[in-house]
Design an enzyme around this catalytic site. Structure first.
Site, short mmCIF file in Angstrom:
data_model
loop_
_atom_site.label_atom_id
_atom_site.label_comp_id
_atom_site.label_asym_id
_atom_site.label_seq_id
_atom_site.Cartn_x
_atom_site.Cartn_y
_atom_site.Cartn_z
N HIS A 80 -8.84 -12.92 12.04
CA HIS A 80 -10.22 -13.68 11.47
C HIS A 80 -10.83 -12.85 12.88
CE1 HIS A 80 -9.33 -17.43 9.03
NE2 HIS A 80 -8.58 -16.27 8.13
N ARG A 105 0.36 -10.91 -2.21
CA ARG A 105 1.63 -11.75 -1.48
C ARG A 105 1.67 -12.97 -1.21
NH1 ARG A 105 0.07 -7.05 2.47
NH2 ARG A 105 1.85 -6.05 2.64
N ARG A 148 3.35 -10.63 -7.03
CA ARG A 148 4.72 -10.90 -5.95
C ARG A 148 5.56 -12.64 -6.68
NH1 ARG A 148 6.90 -8.27 -1.05
NH2 ARG A 148 4.94 -10.17 0.10
N GLU A 190 14.21 -2.21 -2.81
CA GLU A 190 14.03 -1.95 -0.90
C GLU A 190 15.39 -2.72 -0.69
OE1 GLU A 190 11.57 -5.45 -0.09
OE2 GLU A 190 12.09 -6.97 -2.36
N ASN A 247 8.90 -1.02 3.55
CA ASN A 247 9.63 -1.37 4.69
C ASN A 247 10.53 -1.78 5.26
OD1 ASN A 247 6.17 -0.75 4.38
ND2 ASN A 247 5.80 -3.08 5.20
N ASP A 248 11.09 -2.58 4.16
CA ASP A 248 11.94 -3.21 3.91
C ASP A 248 13.21 -2.15 3.46
OD1 ASP A 248 12.32 -5.70 4.32
OD2 ASP A 248 12.31 -6.38 3.05
N ARG A 279 13.58 -3.62 12.08
CA ARG A 279 11.90 -2.55 12.72
C ARG A 279 11.05 -3.28 13.47
NH1 ARG A 279 7.95 -4.08 8.58
NH2 ARG A 279 9.01 -5.68 6.85
N CYS A 284 4.83 0.68 -2.25
CA CYS A 284 3.22 -1.02 -2.27
C CYS A 284 3.84 -0.89 -0.95
CB CYS A 284 3.55 -1.77 -2.73
SG CYS A 284 5.65 -2.72 -2.99
#
Length: 587
Positions: A199, A303, A339, A438, A461-462, A472, A509
């Protein structure tokens, strides 16, 4: 360790949280934690402890409402809604119930109970391997600090200077602390903790204040700082020549921001006319509002994990529908890809019991959990289906590694459809189903998986960490996580070729979708849908407008011939130079 005053020029590296360059003197906010001693109460005093607790809650809520109103006047209603999360914690029956339970069953003072519950939730969120949820821990700590202040007595924080602007430096900064600072004198923010979705980061971006997090070098009040909210660089006591160079960059960045605002409404296409749909990754309708303002053409990844977090139990169908429907309505006809729940192993829910795992990245997560908990899965499917009545919605399945998983998921989908028909709820009967690509198994059998679905979404990413066998999140080997590794390019090429041959659409994505340097790869492979964080949209679009799709297609064979990631990066730089020689420094 020598202090920063004994160093002529110290340069450190954190992470960029809010773009821009700030130059000014540091004001270091002292670290401070409430020290709450154990204190028991008699049964006769129990009523007083509850009275004290609820009065503290009432005063805290009143203060937060006042802060929210002040923020709305300065930054607008959207940014002020950040404090709704704080108010919600004070209204949360789970939070207050646990505090009350400790008072009632363990005969502890209200302040002791609050401290225990706050510490429990903060520690729980801090352990999650999810940046967004780690940052929610700071909200809980912020609310806990405010409540404890009223239970224990007043506390005066160190006040920043009133005679000159400053860059605030802290271990962590809460939204309430930021709200109390004078924005006309606040030049920048540097913290050790925090993140891009915190935030504080959201408020800093709205205020136009550069923010760097993850910086832990020694800084003292009065030190001259230069911070770069894009790269995360922090310079302590630099010489005048260096300061002068950063002032020049500061001017260029301001000019570049103005230029990027001018391209928001331009078509997302290369200079030779190839269109690329630039979509947003979001975790809430609030994030979507910002992405739409930045020109997002839809959502490529919603997500949904955050809907399930920080709550006492599974969200109901209608609760989820309200969230998905709001996103659909905000998009006004643009696509929404939702998703299904992707938790497990390192991303836990407080209300379900999952096994501890030595290697959660390869463990019980994603579709594996959903298929074991069909009622939960069906409830989410029904909410997504009902949202599809209001606009274009697609369903995305995570962590798929076999045809059997897809078929079992589609059985649940058909059951959800049947129940909705019986209940008279309309939905899109032809809703498209896609899968995340992925894991290596999905790459190997992509042709078989394509027969079961309508689209692929490449989660880089994965995928990169699985292809390279690199966690990672492991500091020892994270430097080996290299998206431009030749093996990764060959895997991507295989996926896209299978998609084209079988007629399924393909998008990306992961983080690589939002990296402007990777654009020639996607254009060369023929990927025309990229989904990224809202903050990446304009930078990617700016690069896109200057590229030739034909030139990128010709570049792929040269990239495939590269033997190392360094060779690949050099070829991309050589073949696709920045429009401005200095812009690579500022990106």
């Amino acid at each position: 360790m020598p202090s920063s005053r004994e160093v002529t020029q110290l340069m450190g590296k954190g992470n960029g949280g809010a773009a821009g360059i700030a130059i000014g003197k540091a004001f270091v906010l002292p670290d401070w934690e409430w020290d709450v001693a154990e204190k028991s109460v008699d049964v006769a005093d129990m009523a007083y402890e509850f009275e004290k607790l609820y009065e503290g809650v009432r005063i805290s809520k009143s203060e937060l409402q006042q802060i929210k109103q002040e923020i709305a006047e300065v930054l607008g209603t959207e940014e002020s809604n950040i404090f709704d999360a704080h108010l919600a914690i004070l209204d949360d029956p789970v939070f207050l119930g646990e505090v009350a339970g400790i008072i009632q069953r363990q005969y502890k003072a209200a302040e002791v109970a609050v401290k225990e519950v706050v510490d429990k939730f903060v520690n729980m969120f801090d352990l999650l391997d999810d940046e967004y949820m780690k940052e929610r821990a700071l909200d809980i700590k912020d609310v806990g600090t405010r409540l404890l202040k009223h239970l224990l007595g007043t506390f005066e924080e160190a006040k920043p200077p009133e005679d000159h602007p400053f860059i605030i430096v802290a271990k962590e900064l809460t939204p309430s602390q930021l709200a109390r600072l004078d924005p006309s004198r606040l030049l920048g923010i540097v913290t050790a903790a925090g993140g891009k979705t915190s935030h504080v980061a959201i408020m800093a971006r709205a205020m136009g204040i550069p923010f760097v997090f993850g910086f832990e070098a020694v800084v003292q009040t009065g030190d001259m700082l230069v911070i770069d909210g894009d790269t995360g660089e922090v310079l302590v006591n630099p010489d005048e020549a260096v300061v002068g160079k950063y002032r020049e960059r500061q001017t260029r960045i301001i000019e570049e921001r103005e230029r990027l605002q001018d391209i928001i409404h331009l078509p997302s296409a290369t200079k030779d006319g190839t269109s690329v749909h630039l979509l947003a990754n979001i975790a809430s309708p609030k994030e979507l509002e910002q992405a739409i303002r930045l020109g997002a053409e839809g959502v490529g990844l919603f997500r949904t994990e955050m809907i399930y977090m920080d709550r006492p139990g599974w969200p109901k169908e209608d609760e989820q529908l309200d969230i998905y429907r709001k996103a659909v309505e905000l998009l006004a006809g643009k696509p929404l890809v939702v998703r299904t729940l992707d938790i497990g192993g390192d991303k836990l829910l407080d209300y379900i019991s999952l096994p501890e795992e030595d290697n959660p990245v390869l463990g019980y997560r994603g579709i594996r959990i959903s298929l074991d908990r069909r009622d939960m899965f069906k409830t989410q499917m029904k909410a997504i289906l009902r949202a599809s009545f209001y606009g274009p919605v697609k369903l995305l399945l995570p962590m798929i590694s076999s045809v059997d998983e897809i078929r079992r998921a589609k059985e649940v989908l058909e059951l959800a459809k049947r129940e909705l028909r019986q209940a008279g709820h309309p939905f899109d009967e032809q809703i498209e189903v896609g899968i995340m690509i992925e894991v290596p198994a999905a790459v190997s059998i992509a042709d078989l998986l394509a027969e079961e679905v309508q689209f692929f979404s490449i989660g880089t990413n994965d995928l990169v960490q699985y292809v390279l066998a690199v966690d990672r999140m492991n500091d020892k080997i994270s430097h080996l996580y290299e998206p431009y590794h030749p093996a990764v390019l060959r895997v991507l090429k295989h996926i896209v070729e299978i998609a084209k041959r079988t007629g399924v659409s393909v998008s990306v994505c992961g983080e690589l979708a939002g990296d402007p340097d990777a654009l020639p790869i996607w254009l060369g492979l023929g990927v025309h849908q990229l989904s990224m964080s809202g903050q990446s949209l304009l930078n990617v679009k700016s690069r896109l407008l200057g590229l030739s799709a034909e030139r990128c297609r010709g570049l792929i064979s040269e990239l495939l011939a590269c033997r190392t990631s360094a060779e690949m990066k050099a070829l991309l730089r050589e073949a696709m130079p920045e429009p401005d020689a200095d812009s690579s420094e500022e990106s």
